[in-house]
Design a protein around this motif. Structure first.
Motif, PDB file in Angstrom:
ATOM      1  N   ARG A 129       0.821  -1.213   0.000  1.00 30.59           N
ATOM      2  CA  ARG A 129       0.000   0.000   0.000  1.00 30.59           C
ATOM      3  C   ARG A 129       0.858   1.267   0.000  1.00 30.59           C
ATOM      4  N   GLY A 130       2.018   1.196   0.663  1.00 35.92           N
ATOM      5  CA  GLY A 130       2.937   2.334   0.635  1.00 35.92           C
ATOM      6  C   GLY A 130       3.435   2.610  -0.774  1.00 35.92           C
ATOM      7  N   TYR A 131       3.816   1.551  -1.475  1.00 32.31           N
ATOM      8  CA  TYR A 131       4.270   1.733  -2.857  1.00 32.31           C
ATOM      9  C   TYR A 131       3.131   2.209  -3.756  1.00 32.31           C
ATOM     10  N   ALA A 132       1.900   1.766  -3.491  1.00 30.76           N
ATOM     11  CA  ALA A 132       0.751   2.247  -4.266  1.00 30.76           C
ATOM     12  C   ALA A 132       0.568   3.749  -4.061  1.00 30.76           C
ATOM     13  N   ALA A 133       0.766   4.218  -2.826  1.00 34.56           N
ATOM     14  CA  ALA A 133       0.660   5.647  -2.547  1.00 34.56           C
ATOM     15  C   ALA A 133       1.746   6.425  -3.276  1.00 34.56           C
ATOM     16  N   LEU A 134       2.969   5.918  -3.236  1.00 32.87           N
ATOM     17  CA  LEU A 134       4.071   6.593  -3.923  1.00 32.87           C
ATOM     18  C   LEU A 134       3.831   6.614  -5.432  1.00 32.87           C
ATOM     19  N   ALA A 135       3.276   5.526  -5.969  1.00 28.23           N
ATOM     20  CA  ALA A 135       2.999   5.463  -7.410  1.00 28.23           C
ATOM     21  C   ALA A 135       1.942   6.489  -7.805  1.00 28.23           C
ATOM     22  N   ARG A 136       0.942   6.675  -6.951  1.00 27.15           N
ATOM     23  CA  ARG A 136      -0.097   7.679  -7.254  1.00 27.15           C
ATOM     24  C   ARG A 136       0.503   9.082  -7.276  1.00 27.15           C
ATOM     25  N   MET A 137       1.377   9.361  -6.331  1.00 25.68           N
ATOM     26  CA  MET A 137       2.032  10.663  -6.325  1.00 25.68           C
ATOM     27  C   MET A 137       2.917  10.833  -7.550  1.00 25.68           C
ATOM     28  N   GLU A 138       3.663   9.798  -7.893  1.00 27.18           N
ATOM     29  CA  GLU A 138       4.531   9.852  -9.074  1.00 27.18           C
ATOM     30  C   GLU A 138       3.717  10.161 -10.329  1.00 27.18           C
ATOM     31  N   GLN A 139       2.570   9.502 -10.462  1.00 28.94           N
ATOM     32  CA  GLN A 139       1.709   9.716 -11.623  1.00 28.94           C
ATOM     33  C   GLN A 139       1.267  11.179 -11.712  1.00 28.94           C
ATOM     34  N   GLN A 140       0.872  11.751 -10.582  1.00 32.67           N
ATOM     35  CA  GLN A 140       0.444  13.158 -10.575  1.00 32.67           C
ATOM     36  C   GLN A 140       1.604  14.095 -10.880  1.00 32.67           C
ATOM     37  N   LEU A 141       2.740  13.833 -10.241  1.00 37.35           N
ATOM     38  CA  LEU A 141       3.881  14.742 -10.348  1.00 37.35           C
ATOM     39  C   LEU A 141       4.614  14.621 -11.680  1.00 37.35           C
ATOM     40  N   ALA A 142       4.258  13.616 -12.454  1.00 40.78           N
ATOM     41  CA  ALA A 142       4.799  13.512 -13.811  1.00 40.78           C
ATOM     42  C   ALA A 142       4.124  14.517 -14.746  1.00 40.78           C
ATOM     43  N   VAL A 143       2.942  15.023 -14.327  1.00 42.88           N
ATOM     44  CA  VAL A 143       2.221  15.975 -15.188  1.00 42.88           C
ATOM     45  C   VAL A 143       2.079  17.367 -14.578  1.00 42.88           C
ATOM     46  N   THR A 144       2.281  17.503 -13.269  1.00 42.10           N
ATOM     47  CA  THR A 144       2.224  18.825 -12.640  1.00 42.10           C
ATOM     48  C   THR A 144       3.469  19.034 -11.777  1.00 42.10           C
ATOM     49  N   ARG A 145       3.861  20.279 -11.633  1.00 43.26           N
ATOM     50  CA  ARG A 145       5.060  20.592 -10.845  1.00 43.26           C
ATOM     51  C   ARG A 145       4.865  20.248  -9.372  1.00 43.26           C
ATOM     52  N   PHE A 146       3.701  20.630  -8.837  1.00 49.64           N
ATOM     53  CA  PHE A 146       3.351  20.309  -7.457  1.00 49.64           C
ATOM     54  C   PHE A 146       2.059  19.497  -7.469  1.00 49.64           C
ATOM     55  N   LEU A 147       1.570  19.106  -6.336  1.00 45.92           N
ATOM     56  CA  LEU A 147       0.417  18.207  -6.301  1.00 45.92           C
ATOM     57  C   LEU A 147      -0.860  18.860  -6.814  1.00 45.92           C
TER      58      LEU A 147
END
Length: 196
Positions: A129-147
């Motif tokens: 679940r921790g890696y799933a959370a990090l993956a979700r953040m990575e996905q967002q931050l690949a398209v926006t500078r901040f969250l």
């Protein structure tokens, strides 16, 4: 105001960072959670849930829960988007952080750093679940500078607290280029040295 907090807690650090960035005066009152100082009668009068952080204002009112505290302290500042929908997206990340990120990233860190558990003894579901959370953040931050788009907000403050220390909980960020870039930018936005 007084901030009752444990310096080892990311949730407490969030409050300190917001105060420092906004130049809000405060007195830090150290509370050692490992010594059960949140269970004393005097502390429980401040917060009957027995958790840090707690802020005590000059008029005697108290406020607990890190994201509620930072949301209150930052009202009217550039840490909360002026656009109502963007502010709601920020809140979305704040709620998600406490429910889908902190229980895994922070708990694994606590078990390794403070309880001395090896990574091999961590709950595999918490790791997943921790890696799933990090993956979700990575996905967002690949398209926006901040969250929340291009503006640094409380969403970044809240999620930086434990993400920058994820490696201490056995999480490897090698495959998370956008996340690593964001950690550096968020730390600079708060005037922090890189995490150890």
């Amino acid at each position: 105001m007084k901030i009752y907090g444990d310096g080892n807690s990311g949730n407490c650090q969030k409050v300190k960072w917001v105060c420092d960035r906004l130049k809000l005066p405060y007195i830090w009152v150290g509370v050692d959670t490992l010594k059960h100082e949140t269970r004393t009668a005097s502390f429980l009068k401040l917060n009957s849930a027995g958790q840090v952080p707690v802020v005590e204002f000059d008029d005697g009112r108290t406020l607990a829960q890190s994201n509620a505290i930072i949301r209150y302290l930052a009202r009217g500042s550039d840490l909360i988007p002026s656009d109502p929908f963007a502010a709601a997206k920020m809140d979305e990340w704040l709620f998600w952080e406490q429910y889908s990120h902190e229980p895994y990233i922070a708990v694994c860190r606590f078990q390794m750093v403070y309880l001395g558990k090896p990574a091999s003894d961590l709950d595999p579901d918490k790791i997943k679940r921790g890696y799933a959370a990090l993956a979700r953040m990575e996905q967002q931050l690949a398209v926006t500078r901040f969250l929340v788009g291009d503006g640094f907000s409380l969403a970044d403050v809240a999620l930086l607290a434990y993400t920058r220390l994820a490696h201490q909980g056995g999480f490897h960020l090698d495959g998370y280029a956008a996340l690593r870039r964001w950690i550096g930018e968020a730390e600079r936005s708060l005037g922090l040295m890189p995490a150890p």
